[in-house]
Design an enzyme around this catalytic site. Structure first.
Site, mmCIF file in Angstrom:
data_model
loop_
_atom_site.group_PDB
_atom_site.id
_atom_site.type_symbol
_atom_site.label_atom_id
_atom_site.label_comp_id
_atom_site.label_asym_id
_atom_site.label_seq_id
_atom_site.Cartn_x
_atom_site.Cartn_y
_atom_site.Cartn_z
ATOM 1 N N HIS A 1 -0.796 -0.765 2.241
ATOM 2 C CA HIS A 1 0.503 -0.738 2.927
ATOM 3 C C HIS A 1 1.182 0.619 2.762
ATOM 4 O O HIS A 1 1.745 1.157 3.722
ATOM 5 C CB HIS A 1 1.414 -1.842 2.407
ATOM 6 N N HIS B 1 0.354 -7.268 11.373
ATOM 7 C CA HIS B 1 0.081 -6.876 9.989
ATOM 8 C C HIS B 1 -1.373 -6.438 9.821
ATOM 9 O O HIS B 1 -1.654 -5.538 9.021
ATOM 10 C CB HIS B 1 0.387 -8.012 9.009
ATOM 11 N N ASP C 1 -2.569 -2.942 8.125
ATOM 12 C CA ASP C 1 -3.629 -2.780 7.132
ATOM 13 C C ASP C 1 -4.678 -1.781 7.594
ATOM 14 O O ASP C 1 -5.136 -0.918 6.822
ATOM 15 C CB ASP C 1 -4.319 -4.126 6.865
ATOM 16 N N HIS D 1 -10.436 -5.590 5.483
ATOM 17 C CA HIS D 1 -10.531 -4.408 4.628
ATOM 18 C C HIS D 1 -11.995 -3.996 4.463
ATOM 19 O O HIS D 1 -12.323 -2.809 4.511
ATOM 20 C CB HIS D 1 -9.942 -4.700 3.241
#
Length: 299
Positions: A77, A235, A239, A262
């Site tokens: 973030h 969001h 990321d 991720h």
């Protein structure tokens, strides 16, 4: 176009997502060509925010080695906000093994950067230009980077598990202005039953309705609801922007994801770097880079 750092030192205190303990966060200016460097004051260890230094992506993006304890977690973030502000050089200090979660979005980090201000350095900015399409696939999941004249992020998700999320897609042209308007306030999210399992493992102890959207079945438990109608997919873009800020240079390319993560973002960055024909590192000082300078001046 010159390299950027922050103009002055700023600090804040927040809760670590996994340990649930207070973490002091300090942002400081750094010299040209330093890059983004994390420093753990509790163990006197530094970590460069580079793709090859990311060693774990299971619950967050992690620099360093989990087994030895020399690591720093949940950097994505803050890295996302740093990318949006076009900052090339900065020192980030914490006194624990994770960056504080703040409100679960990038908003608090943006506020810190606003307080710190931006300072230009007497060295040309570096840009990593995507030259060829690079794709990572895992079943129905996919992340990709493609050549572009102006960076764009597109993401699609499908959470059949909960009607509160369902299918969502979002695209936006990347700039600081559009980031602050469309992305920065989007919070991380999780399911109540998953949070309980993580708590039993000694993880996510700092998670709460103050720093995450929590879903129970088809219901959103946060009393104030959502900040955006499609906050979940926004969001995911937040990321991704942070996950891709690991090249030591601003990136020029279009990013697309279907159920990205991720892990896939990290694999994508490594795949891009694995072949020098995939990209070109351009210094914004030559006559040939004049058009790139115009593009990044608008971001």
């Amino acid at each position: 176009m010159k390299q950027r750092t922050i103009a002055k030192k700023v600090e804040n205190i927040g809760i670590g997502l996994h340990k649930g303990e207070p973490v002091k966060l300090v942002l400081e200016p750094a010299l040209a060509n330093t890059g983004i460097v994390f420093y753990r004051s509790d163990i006197d260890a530094s970590f460069e925010a580079k793709a090859l230094n990311i060693k774990n992506t299971q619950l967050a993006t992690v620099l360093g080695d989990l087994e030895s304890g020399r690591f720093i977690s949940t950097i994505e973030h803050l890295m996302s906000a740093i990318s949006a502000y076009g900052i090339d050089n900065i020192k980030i200090s914490v006194d624990a093994n994770e960056v504080p979660i703040m409100d679960g979005s990038a908003l608090s980090f943006c506020m810190m950067l606003d307080e710190a201000g931006i300072s230009e350095l007497d060295e040309p900015k570096q840009v990593l230009v995507v030259k060829k399409e690079v794709i990572i696939k895992d079943g129905a999941k996919m992340v990709a980077l493609r050549p572009s004249t102006s960076p764009k992020f597109s993401f699609s998700i499908d959470f059949a598990r909960s009607a509160a999320i369902g299918k969502q897609s979002f695209s936006f042209e990347f700039s600081k202005k559009t980031y602050l308007e469309h992305i920065a306030r989007a919070r991380t999210f999780g399911f109540l039953d998953d949070v309980k399992k993580l708590n039993a493992m000694g993880l996510a102890l700092g998670g709460s309705l103050d720093n995450a959207i929590v879903i129970d079945g088809d219901k959103i438990l946060n009393p104030d609801g959502l900040r955006y109608e499609n906050e979940f997919v926004r969001h995911k873009i937040l990321d991704a922007i942070g996950d891709l800020n690991v090249f030591g240079a601003q990136i020029l390319g279009d990013y697309e994801a279907i159920a990205g993560s991720h892990e896939l973002n990290h694999k994508l960055s490594l795949e891009l770097l694995s072949d020098a024909s995939n990209y070109e590192l351009v210094s914004l000082k030559s006559q040939e880079s004049k058009e790139l300078s115009r593009v990044f001046a608008q971001l």
